[in-house]
Each structure stands twice: as structure tokens, then as C-alpha cells.
Write a protein that holds these residues in place. Structure first.
Motif, PDB file in Angstrom:
ATOM      1  N   SER A 204      -4.697   6.292  -1.958  1.00 54.22           N
ATOM      2  CA  SER A 204      -3.718   6.319  -0.877  1.00 54.22           C
ATOM      3  C   SER A 204      -2.850   5.066  -0.912  1.00 54.22           C
ATOM      4  N   LEU A 205      -3.471   3.922  -1.146  1.00 55.00           N
ATOM      5  CA  LEU A 205      -2.714   2.677  -1.246  1.00 55.00           C
ATOM      6  C   LEU A 205      -1.758   2.729  -2.431  1.00 55.00           C
ATOM      7  N   SER A 206      -2.233   3.258  -3.552  1.00 60.10           N
ATOM      8  CA  SER A 206      -1.387   3.394  -4.742  1.00 60.10           C
ATOM      9  C   SER A 206      -0.165   4.263  -4.460  1.00 60.10           C
ATOM     10  N   PHE A 207      -0.371   5.365  -3.733  1.00 57.40           N
ATOM     11  CA  PHE A 207       0.728   6.269  -3.388  1.00 57.40           C
ATOM     12  C   PHE A 207       1.818   5.534  -2.614  1.00 57.40           C
ATOM     13  N   HIS A 208       1.411   4.787  -1.594  1.00 56.52           N
ATOM     14  CA  HIS A 208       2.382   4.101  -0.751  1.00 56.52           C
ATOM     15  C   HIS A 208       3.102   2.987  -1.520  1.00 56.52           C
TER      16      HIS A 208
END
Length: 217
Positions: A204-208
Motif C-alpha cells: 500500500s505504501l509503495s502504491f502511494h
């Protein structure tokens, strides 16, 4: 504080915010503060003062208008609401890198939890002592869990073994499971479970971050 609370009217969102209040109040106490306003608490958490007052009012009357909240009193009351005054006994199953880190977590006691047992099936780890706790054979899980009256089990085994371990914990009479294995597990409705999947959080952090990079480009 109110003598009884109708739990059906307390939303999960409010309950999930209580640990944030508890942690921030403890940090404020450690800074030497004795009183804190809803405005200052809100600034530290990024939550509106109105929301904080509304959340706390769900459980009783705390603080005084124009004065604020006495930090020690509020820590005590929120801790009691969260059940942190029960001295829950906990066990860790799986002494890999994550299990090892959890076993050395220094704040369990101060939060009202007591680590009393660690389990693994590796002969090289069984019998080792970590802060006075001897690593037990996983085959002895039910016996040790019942002898020690353990309430919460922490699963930190590879995903392929997670359901099997959960079944053993349930059979031993566990009441709550904190699952760090990268797999959803099934338990009876009588057992509360919290899943912490590190890969989901990082993805999720990578996506953002990726989205932000695209915008900046």
C-alpha cells in the motif's frame, strides 16, 4: 465514568482511535505534561478537538471545560476501557526473525500484557531462554497454554503453517490471536483475531509513493 456502556452503540472507528489517544497521552506524560486540552491532543494526532471530545463522551465524562484533561486520569480511564488493567498473559508461536523481535519487545508489561511462553518446533531453539522465558516445544502448546492460563496467542510462523497453529491455539482455549503470518486464518466466532500483514502495508505504501512519483514527473 459511566458504570455501564452499551457496546452496541460504540463504533469500531471510535474503538480504533482509543489506542491512539492512549499512546499519545503516555508520550505526553513522559514529556512531563500533567494536563492536555482536546485542541493540543488533536494537533498531535491530526484529529479535530470536537471529534476527540465526542469519542471520549461515548464512555463517560472526562476533563473540565476551560481546563482540559488530567493526563494520568485519562490514561487510567482509557486503559481500563481498553481492558489493559486485566494483565493479559500472552504467548508467541514461531521464533523466526519477527518472533525474536516480538519476544524482545520491552513495552508488553507497561501496556498490561505479560509474555509468559514462547513456542517453536526447531530443536536448536527449544530450551533456549529469552529474558527468563524458556522456548517450549510446539507439541506442548496445549499443556503449557492451559497451565499458564494464556489469553492471547501471537502467530509469527510462515503462512503455510498459520492455520495449523491457529487450530492448536483454539483447541488450547485461546481467547484472542494476533496473526503476523501472511495468510488469513479461520477461527470460531468466540475467538477475536487481528491480522497484521506486513506485505500488505508495504504494498500500500509503495502504491502511494508510485502515484506521487507519477504526479511529480
Amino acid at each position: 465514568m459511566k458504570e455501564s456502556i452499551d457496546k452496541t452503540v460504540i463504533s469500531k472507528v471510535i474503538i480504533d482511535r482509543l489506542p491512539l489517544y492512549f499512546r499519545t497521552l503516555r508520550l505526553s506524560r513522559d514529556e512531563g505534561m500533567e494536563i492536555i486540552s482536546s485542541e493540543e491532543l488533536g494537533q498531535r494526532l491530526g484529529i479535530s478537538p470536537e471529534q476527540i471530545r465526542k469519542d471520549l463522551a461515548s464512555f463517560g465524562q472526562f476533563g473540565k471545560k476551560g481546563v482540559g484533561y488530567h493526563i494520568m486520569d485519562l490514561i487510567f480511564n482509557i486503559g481500563k476501557i481498553l481492558g489493559l488493567d486485566k494483565n493479559w498473559q500472552i504467548a508467541i508461536v514461531g521464533l523466526g526473525h519477527l518472533g525474536w523481535a516480538l519476544a524482545h519487545y520491552q513495552k508488553f508489561d507497561s501496556l498490561g500484557f505479560k509474555l509468559v511462553a514462547i513456542f517453536d518446533n526447531d530443536p536448536n531453539k527449544i530450551g533456549q531462554c529469552i529474558d527468563g522465558i524458556q522456548v517450549s516445544n510446539l507439541d506442548c502448546l496445549k499443556e503449557v497454554m492451559q497451565e499458564q492460563m494464556i489469553h492471547i496467542g501471537i502467530i509469527s510462523v510462515p503462512g503455510v503453517y498459520a492455520q495449523e497453529v491457529a487450530d492448536q491455539l483454539v483447541d488450547a482455549g485461546i481467547r484472542g490471536i494476533w496473526n503476523f503470518a501472511p495468510r488469513k486464518i479461520k477461527v470460531p466466532d468466540t475467538v477475536r483475531i487481528i491480522n497484521e500483514d506486513l506485505s500488505v502495508g508495504l504494498s500500500s505504501l509503495s502504491f502511494h509513493l508510485a502515484r506521487q512519483s507519477q504526479i511529480e514527473e
